[in-house]
Design a protein around this motif. Structure first.
Motif: not given
Lengths: 203, 203
Positions: A125-134
């Motif tokens: 969750l955390i790394p992908n949230a960082e990639i995609y929400l950015s």
């Protein structure tokens, strides 16, 4: 007049974005919500064993993004012009990748699969949230419209926002780190055509 | 005339469907290929750090399916009518799910990722193959056109057939259980506008 029947479970899930397109465009549709108990009997009668299905005067369409695009295109909600349509499609596909990456965590959090929730939250969750929400925040900033693309609301907004709402329900500590996404969700929830639906629906 | 520049690795990968579509439709394009080892150097020079990317007239598009659909729409390769367009989109989305399930196994097999190739093949790829390969056979049988949908060739065929070709190279024992799929691959490779391209390209 065309008769639309949307078949899904009595949850937001993968159908809510379609419901939002219909409601925003003020298009009548039959919102056929199945119970989980009914599903095993109905599943073998469906084209691919999956929901949602949209029946259009009896013809069955599958795959939530394809269905959303089908209705959106008829109501100016798929982007203005071919280039913006392609941008909307690209955003929806990027979100599909985001969902695929995060699903292993979400399914464990929902109790639908066994696994180490804390570990998956950290690695998925955390790394992908960082990639995609950015990326999504960047699109919203650049569009100038307050939504993902320049011309305004499109079906991509409904698809992306529904997933982020679900993520926020299950990991508010992670999602609350993205204030522009939170403002964006509030902006969608304040749309006059949808205000009541958002306020009264089961989230 | 529009000058298109397609940037991707020097492999078929997820750009090949775009290349084949452009060859079929006789669209001139600059096929900008780089070596896998050079990606770290090339990545920062791209608008979004992702490939494939299609650049033209100061614009750019990302996401292979969105790029295919954009080009396909201009050349009658996206399906005839709104319902068939939605069916084409659904097939492409189903493919994306199949691809997601197969990706780790293929990356390990190609030596691009660490992992247990047999384990990924058994737990992720094979169960997905058992769902999607019969589904493609069903579409081919039902269309009557020899391609995935009734009206004939669409961008879904370019996307799906490339992946089936990759699977045949890497798991022939699985693909060879599906005779209609083998015939379909041959049918694609014998399309007059593409015969020579398929025969001479690096597979």
């Amino acid at each position: 007049m065309v008769h639309y029947k949307l078949i899904y479970f009595d949850i937001r899930g993968m159908a809510e974005a379609i419901r939002l397109v219909f409601k925003y465009a003020k298009v009548d549709f039959e919102d056929n919500r199945l119970t989980f108990e009914q599903w095993p009997t109905i599943k073998p009668t469906t084209p691919s064993g999956k929901l949602p299905i949209l029946e259009v005067d009896g013809t069955q369409l599958i795959e939530s993004a394809a269905i959303a695009r089908f209705i959106a295109r008829k109501h100016g909600l798929a982007g203005k012009g071919d280039l913006e349509e392609a941008k909307v499609d690209a955003i929806v596909d990027q979100n599909k990748d985001f969902m695929a990456q995060v699903y292993p965590w979400l399914l464990v959090k929902f109790g639908r699969e066994k696994g180490d929730e804390a570990e998956l939250k950290k690695t998925k969750l955390i790394p992908n949230a960082e990639i995609y929400l950015s990326i999504f925040q960047k699109y919203i900033k650049e569009s100038g419209s307050g939504f993902l693309v320049k011309s305004g609301v499109t079906f991509a907004d409904f698809i992306i926002s529904e997933f982020v709402i679900t993520l926020r329900q299950n990991a508010p500590d992670v999602i609350d780190k993205y204030p522009e996404m939170l403002q964006y969700i509030d902006r969608l929830k304040a749309l006059p055509q949808l205000k009541d639906h958002y306020a009264s629906r089961k989230e | 005339m529009v000058h298109y520049k397609l940037t991707y690795f020097d492999t078929r990968g997820i750009a090949e469907a775009i290349r084949v579509l452009m060859k079929y439709a006789n669209i001139d394009f600059e096929d900008n290929r780089f070596k896998v080892e050079d990606w770290p150097k090339i990545k920062p020079t791209t608008p979004t750090g992702k490939v494939p990317i299609l650049e033209f007239d100061g614009n750019y598009l990302i996401e292979s399916a969105a790029i295919c659909r954009y080009l396909a729409r201009k050349h009658g390769l996206a399906g005839k009518g709104d319902l068939e367009e939605a069916k084409v989109d659904a097939i492409v989305d189903q493919h994306k799910d199949f691809f997601s399930q197969s990706f780790s196994w293929l990356m390990i097999k190609f030596g691009r990722e660490e992992g247990d190739e047999e384990e990924q093949k058994k737990t992720k790829f094979l169960p997905a193959a058992e769902i999607y390969l019969p589904l493609y056979q069903k579409y081919l049988k039902e269309s009557g056109s020899g391609f995935l949908v009734k009206s004939g060739l669409t961008f879904a065929d370019f996307i799906v057939s490339e992946f089936l070709i990759t699977l045949r190279l890497n798991a022939p024992e699985i693909i060879e259980k599906y005779p209609e799929i083998l015939q379909y691959i041959d049918r694609m490779k014998n399309i007059p506008q593409l015969k020579e391209y398929y025969a001479t390209r690096k597979e």
